[in-house]
Design an enzyme around this catalytic site. Sequence first.
Site: not given
Length: 423
Positions: A362, A297
Amino acid sequence: MCGRLVEHSKIVPRCEREHGWLFVCMCPAIGWQPVQGVPHLLPEGWDRRLLPEDGWDRLHPPCPYDPDNSGFISTERFRDLLATHGSELDPHKLEVLLALADGNSDGKICYQDFVNLMSNKRSNSFRRAILQGGRHLKGSSLRDEVGLGLSQRLVRHVAYETLPREVDRKWYFDSYNYWPPPWLILTITILEVVVFFYYGCHLDRLVLQVSSPSFLKSPLPYHPQLRAQAWRYLSYIFMHTGIEHLSLNMAMQLLVGVPLEMVHGAARIGLVYACGVLAGSLAVSVTDMTAPVVGSSGGVYALVSAHLANVVMNWSGMKCQFKLFRMAMALVCMSVEFGRAVWLRFYPPAFPPCPNPSFVAHLGGVMVGLTLGVVVLQNYEQRLQEQSLFWIFFCVYTLFVLCAIFWNIFAYSLLDVRLPPPP
């Protein structure tokens, strides 16, 4: 210095093959040897020598298109050359040359800008001249061209998906030669799939692999107890918590990463991707100190956030179809994947006291995408080392990495952090 190039030996061969007629007319003034096969364009008596180191004035005889050896040619003479020999160029490149001539309000063209165009090394002054004279490029759109093959339509589609200016889209359409293919993102994706199914067979599960007691025993995930093993700050991207995690990351990685790599190249996209991956794991080690990290991610969010920011900053210029709907769908996919990661982080772990993987990677990827990533995507075919914003963001990123390294070395012991046992 406008007309003097240092590394001319790297540019001449390509230009000789593709645009020899213009270089025969221009090169005497910038000190390059003439190309072969077009003798009628050579100035009479020219001795085919290289320019001496001490300047232009020692070249003899002077170029008829630059009699003062000033390093410039008048736009009027430049247009005469285009009118006489423009049929030998691709139509799109001829349009760019006309825009270059029209964009110089002072009535002259720098040889350096001309050489940058012919060698695919475009300077900031070149871009400014093109933008000022861009009305020549608005008469015909690349989208209106007919009779294109499947591969050409694919390249045109990629150009409209990623580039906000028509001149850049036409430039990319003419110069893309399908080699090398977008191998980097495809290779990373294939490796992620192979590793996932290998551990799926080893752990005997495909959904929520993280619930297996052997999941973190792999040498790939980042674990706070094993943070001295430096490769884990990058290798964690090949492990995923389950097929739902892999599917979302793989979809965004392929749909966004492959077109970006086709346009900007593996080196630039790899730089953004790797910086996002490293920033993700380091951000976890600083802010979520007890949690492990898995999944790609960090790199995926760096690419996607950079692309979405580029679309927003160039909203009127981006001509991709249904861009508002598609941008909304991309944000929904990012939100769903991020929400899944947040839920999993605070869900009771299957094997306490080790928590579930962190979601902070993220956010690290997003920060890289909105800084370094945007600068890379905004400067198609421009030298990044000449962009001040690139160096500003790169220095900030380097400072963050150094601070995170010192944090990992000293902060855990100073703060007396209670880490989960090693896997």
